[in-house]
Design a protein around this motif. Structure first.
Motif, PDB file in Angstrom:
ATOM      1  N   SER A 298       0.749  -1.278   0.089  1.00  0.00           N
ATOM      2  CA  SER A 298       0.088  -0.053  -0.071  1.00  0.00           C
ATOM      3  C   SER A 298       0.955   1.457   0.036  1.00  0.00           C
ATOM      4  O   SER A 298       0.609   2.115  -0.693  1.00  0.00           O
ATOM      5  CB  SER A 298      -0.876   0.069   1.279  1.00  0.00           C
ATOM      6  OG  SER A 298      -1.612  -1.089   1.435  1.00  0.00           O
ATOM      7  N   TRP A 299       1.865   1.324   0.957  1.00  0.00           N
ATOM      8  CA  TRP A 299       2.399   2.466   0.898  1.00  0.00           C
ATOM      9  C   TRP A 299       3.873   2.750   0.139  1.00  0.00           C
ATOM     10  O   TRP A 299       4.460   3.624  -0.204  1.00  0.00           O
ATOM     11  CB  TRP A 299       2.908   3.004   2.349  1.00  0.00           C
ATOM     12  CG  TRP A 299       3.959   2.109   3.041  1.00  0.00           C
ATOM     13  CD1 TRP A 299       3.586   1.179   3.967  1.00  0.00           C
ATOM     14  CD2 TRP A 299       5.088   1.742   2.930  1.00  0.00           C
ATOM     15  NE1 TRP A 299       4.424   0.321   4.566  1.00  0.00           N
ATOM     16  CE2 TRP A 299       5.725   0.866   3.796  1.00  0.00           C
ATOM     17  CE3 TRP A 299       6.128   2.375   2.274  1.00  0.00           C
ATOM     18  CZ2 TRP A 299       7.127   0.303   3.933  1.00  0.00           C
ATOM     19  CZ3 TRP A 299       7.578   2.137   2.246  1.00  0.00           C
ATOM     20  CH2 TRP A 299       7.936   1.210   3.116  1.00  0.00           C
ATOM     21  N   LYS A 302       3.090   0.588  -4.213  1.00  0.00           N
ATOM     22  CA  LYS A 302       2.133   1.411  -5.123  1.00  0.00           C
ATOM     23  C   LYS A 302       3.117   2.557  -5.701  1.00  0.00           C
ATOM     24  O   LYS A 302       2.985   2.838  -6.789  1.00  0.00           O
ATOM     25  CB  LYS A 302       1.035   1.673  -4.037  1.00  0.00           C
ATOM     26  CG  LYS A 302      -0.010   2.345  -5.014  1.00  0.00           C
ATOM     27  CD  LYS A 302      -1.207   2.567  -4.544  1.00  0.00           C
ATOM     28  CE  LYS A 302      -2.309   3.207  -5.439  1.00  0.00           C
ATOM     29  NZ  LYS A 302      -3.401   3.343  -4.587  1.00  0.00           N
ATOM     30  N   HIS A 315      -4.372   7.974  -4.793  1.00  0.00           N
ATOM     31  CA  HIS A 315      -5.104   7.420  -3.437  1.00  0.00           C
ATOM     32  C   HIS A 315      -6.340   8.071  -3.384  1.00  0.00           C
ATOM     33  O   HIS A 315      -6.731   8.984  -3.923  1.00  0.00           O
ATOM     34  CB  HIS A 315      -4.164   7.796  -2.358  1.00  0.00           C
ATOM     35  CG  HIS A 315      -2.836   7.036  -2.287  1.00  0.00           C
ATOM     36  ND1 HIS A 315      -2.697   5.820  -1.687  1.00  0.00           N
ATOM     37  CD2 HIS A 315      -1.622   7.386  -2.807  1.00  0.00           C
ATOM     38  CE1 HIS A 315      -1.409   5.546  -1.855  1.00  0.00           C
ATOM     39  NE2 HIS A 315      -0.977   6.522  -2.222  1.00  0.00           N
ATOM     40  N   TYR A 335       0.516   0.910  10.381  1.00  0.00           N
ATOM     41  CA  TYR A 335      -0.235   0.699   9.278  1.00  0.00           C
ATOM     42  C   TYR A 335      -1.634  -0.021   9.949  1.00  0.00           C
ATOM     43  O   TYR A 335      -1.719  -1.101  10.137  1.00  0.00           O
ATOM     44  CB  TYR A 335       0.313  -0.323   8.174  1.00  0.00           C
ATOM     45  CG  TYR A 335      -0.414  -0.646   6.950  1.00  0.00           C
ATOM     46  CD1 TYR A 335      -0.591   0.279   5.816  1.00  0.00           C
ATOM     47  CD2 TYR A 335      -1.436  -1.659   6.905  1.00  0.00           C
ATOM     48  CE1 TYR A 335      -1.542  -0.107   4.758  1.00  0.00           C
ATOM     49  CE2 TYR A 335      -2.270  -1.936   5.790  1.00  0.00           C
ATOM     50  CZ  TYR A 335      -2.164  -1.161   4.784  1.00  0.00           C
ATOM     51  OH  TYR A 335      -2.944  -1.389   3.579  1.00  0.00           O
ATOM     52  N   ARG A 337      -5.301  -1.472   9.700  1.00  0.00           N
ATOM     53  CA  ARG A 337      -6.280  -1.843   8.590  1.00  0.00           C
ATOM     54  C   ARG A 337      -7.711  -1.483   9.162  1.00  0.00           C
ATOM     55  O   ARG A 337      -7.870  -1.302  10.360  1.00  0.00           O
ATOM     56  CB  ARG A 337      -6.426  -3.360   8.363  1.00  0.00           C
ATOM     57  CG  ARG A 337      -5.111  -3.663   7.584  1.00  0.00           C
ATOM     58  CD  ARG A 337      -4.950  -5.219   7.570  1.00  0.00           C
ATOM     59  NE  ARG A 337      -4.363  -5.885   8.607  1.00  0.00           N
ATOM     60  CZ  ARG A 337      -4.343  -7.010   9.117  1.00  0.00           C
ATOM     61  NH1 ARG A 337      -4.706  -8.003   8.119  1.00  0.00           N
ATOM     62  NH2 ARG A 337      -3.937  -7.548  10.445  1.00  0.00           N
ATOM     63  N   TYR A 368      -7.437   1.665   4.814  1.00  0.00           N
ATOM     64  CA  TYR A 368      -6.483   1.660   6.051  1.00  0.00           C
ATOM     65  C   TYR A 368      -6.141   2.980   6.377  1.00  0.00           C
ATOM     66  O   TYR A 368      -6.338   3.923   5.824  1.00  0.00           O
ATOM     67  CB  TYR A 368      -5.098   0.941   5.573  1.00  0.00           C
ATOM     68  CG  TYR A 368      -4.550   1.646   4.646  1.00  0.00           C
ATOM     69  CD1 TYR A 368      -3.384   2.498   4.948  1.00  0.00           C
ATOM     70  CD2 TYR A 368      -4.659   1.581   3.252  1.00  0.00           C
ATOM     71  CE1 TYR A 368      -2.559   3.352   3.862  1.00  0.00           C
ATOM     72  CE2 TYR A 368      -3.886   2.253   2.070  1.00  0.00           C
ATOM     73  CZ  TYR A 368      -3.061   3.011   2.385  1.00  0.00           C
ATOM     74  OH  TYR A 368      -2.473   3.733   1.318  1.00  0.00           O
ATOM     75  N   LEU A 388      -9.123   0.742   0.033  1.00  0.00           N
ATOM     76  CA  LEU A 388      -8.197  -0.435  -0.381  1.00  0.00           C
ATOM     77  C   LEU A 388      -8.874  -1.063  -1.608  1.00  0.00           C
ATOM     78  O   LEU A 388      -8.172  -0.960  -2.811  1.00  0.00           O
ATOM     79  CB  LEU A 388      -8.048  -1.412   0.439  1.00  0.00           C
ATOM     80  CG  LEU A 388      -6.796  -1.154   1.445  1.00  0.00           C
ATOM     81  CD1 LEU A 388      -6.900  -2.274   2.451  1.00  0.00           C
ATOM     82  CD2 LEU A 388      -5.599  -1.463   0.650  1.00  0.00           C
TER      83      LEU A 388
END
Ligand SMILES: Nc1nc2c(c(=O)[nH]1)N[C@H]1C(S)=C(S)[C@@H](COP(=O)(O)OP(=O)(O)OC[C@H]3O[C@@H](n4cnc5c(N)ncnc54)[C@H](O)[C@@H]3O)O[C@H]1N2
Ligand code: MOO
Length: 393
Positions: A298-299, A302, A315, A335, A337, A368, A388
């Motif tokens: 995700s961080w 991507k 995002h 992080y 969720r 998240y 997400l």
């Protein structure tokens, strides 16, 4: 631990050493949504070319009104006025358009106009280039092409667009305990799921993802698998073996073979992630635990994926209300969720805790947030969440 770089520092440092070298391709505009534009485009067209009516009406000569309201009952169609609907061009002797709502067509000929004042020259007319001027910038290099910007390209005279090639992402799962999905579970074994996660999520970004067979924990096979994979990869993700286990070969191999190497980030889960460069290609060692893999995807991945194409990762950030107090992860960013849901017009984010089963998390998690180190976040406070996958219901 405090010495570990933050996510931003890590990526920034990585980008200082990496010069992405992706090719481009020219594709039909209808197939280009979500692709990254490879160059700037200017309009080749001026729209309208001369002028057009701003609404449904009649085009008239403004000079007819220079001495006040004329006797329009004697007007002759196509001589004193003509029909001009929204977007229509009309002959050059007319220069002004009156809305049809103000016009009554008389039975014989002529019209009756219901106007409070005489029309001003040019009223009701869209001038040349008022929709789009020749040489207007339509898109820039690095833009993510959207249905709207693509319609501008069509209007600007293009039917194809040059875009960055889709990065080829190769995923290499490692670990002797891993088994293919569908294989009956036996003691000490674990089902390989991260490959499918990566493939499903990254394919949505437009990546061309190949998942390789599981590589067992053996130094030479892993080395071979990495170098073979690099032949057909723009970005290589090696999963597992990132930490301190007896069979955690990946991290040592990458340290030895890479021209740039960084191990660890100040964010959990996913702390032992490796970002390295071999043959000028990013080789990421994604930590094995699925929650860690999702976080780094995700961080980190991507951001890096879009950076490869000279763009910024998109995002869907949104302020939501945290439903339960969360204490951070000490010196690490966390992080977290979330289950994002809507109630009475407000969006809430329910944080999952260690007590929640993986099945429950995976069933409901749709977003998240990243909580900053050394801070607590109280129930009821606003936080910035990123979606997400599914939309919020
Ligand atoms: N003594 C220490 N132990 C651990 C540390 C540490 O600092 N000291 N770090 C922990 C942290 S934090 C993480 S994160 C993990 C990193 O694990 P690895 O990247 O080395 O991964 P493995 O050991 O190979 O596997 C861990 C776990 O994940 C499962 N796994 C692996 N690949 C997949 C896959 N493709 N799909 C699904 N699940 C996968 C694997 O079966 C293991 O259960 O290390 C901690 N330990
Ligand atoms: O950083 Mo690890 O378990 O916390 O993913």
């Amino acid at each position: 631990m405090d010495k570990l770089p933050t996510r931003n520092k890590l990526l920034h440092h990585f980008y200082e050493h990496w010069r992405p070298q992706l090719g481009t391709e020219t594709i039909p505009i209808d197939e280009a949504e979500g692709r990254i534009c490879a160059k700037s485009y200017q309009s080749g067209n001026q729209i309208p070319l001369v002028r057009s009516s701003a609404f449904d009406g009649i085009a008239v000569k403004s000079a007819s009104f220079s001495d006040g309201m004329p006797d329009t009952s004697v007007w002759i169609k196509d001589q004193d006025f003509c029909r001009a609907d929204t977007g229509d061009d009309f002959p050059d002797e007319f220069d002004t358009v009156i809305r049809i709502e103000a016009v009554t067509f008389l039975p014989e000929s002529g019209v009756k106009l219901d106007l409070s004042k005489e029309p001003v020259p040019g009223e009701g007319v869209r001038t040349s280039g008022s929709f789009m001027s020749k040489n207007d910038e339509l898109v820039k290099e690095g833009d993510i092409l959207t249905p709207l910007s693509l319609t501008s390209l069509l209007a600007g005279g293009y039917t194809t667009v040059e875009v960055k090639a889709r990065p080829r992402v190769v995923f290499l799962p490692t670990g002797s305990e891993l088994i293919k999905p569908g294989t009956p579970l036996t003691r000490g074994k674990n089902i390989e799921t991260n490959g499918s996660l990566i493939k499903m999520i990254m394919s949505k970004w437009g990546a061309d993802v190949t998942c390789l067979p599981i590589c067992y924990d053996n130094h030479d096979s892993l080395r071979n698998a990495i170098f073979t994979a690099l032949d057909s990869a723009d970005i290589l993700i090696v999963n597992g073996g990132s930490s301190k286990g007896n069979e955690d070969f990946t991290v040592h191999l990458l340290e030895k073979e890479s021209s740039f190497f960084t191990h660890g980030v100040r964010c959990v889960p996913g702390r032992p992630a490796v970002f390295s460069l071999i043959q000028d290609k990013p080789v990421i060692n994604l930590p094995g635990p699925p929650a860690a893999a999702l976080a780094v995807l995700s961080w980190g991945i991507k951001d890096l994926y879009y950076h490869a194409m000279g763009s910024d990762a998109p995002h869907s950030y949104q302020e939501v209300i945290l439903t339960e107090t969360v204490s951070g992860a000490g010196p690490f960013d966390l992080y977290q969720r979330l289950f994002l849901y809507k109630k009475d017009g407000q969006i809430y984010g329910k944080p999952f805790s260690m007590k929640d089963s993986n099945a429950e998390v995976n069933q409901y998690c749709n977003g998240y947030t990243i909580l900053h180190s050394d801070q607590s976040y109280l129930a009821g406070s606003p936080i910035l969440a990123d979606r997400l996958f599914s939309s919020v219901r």
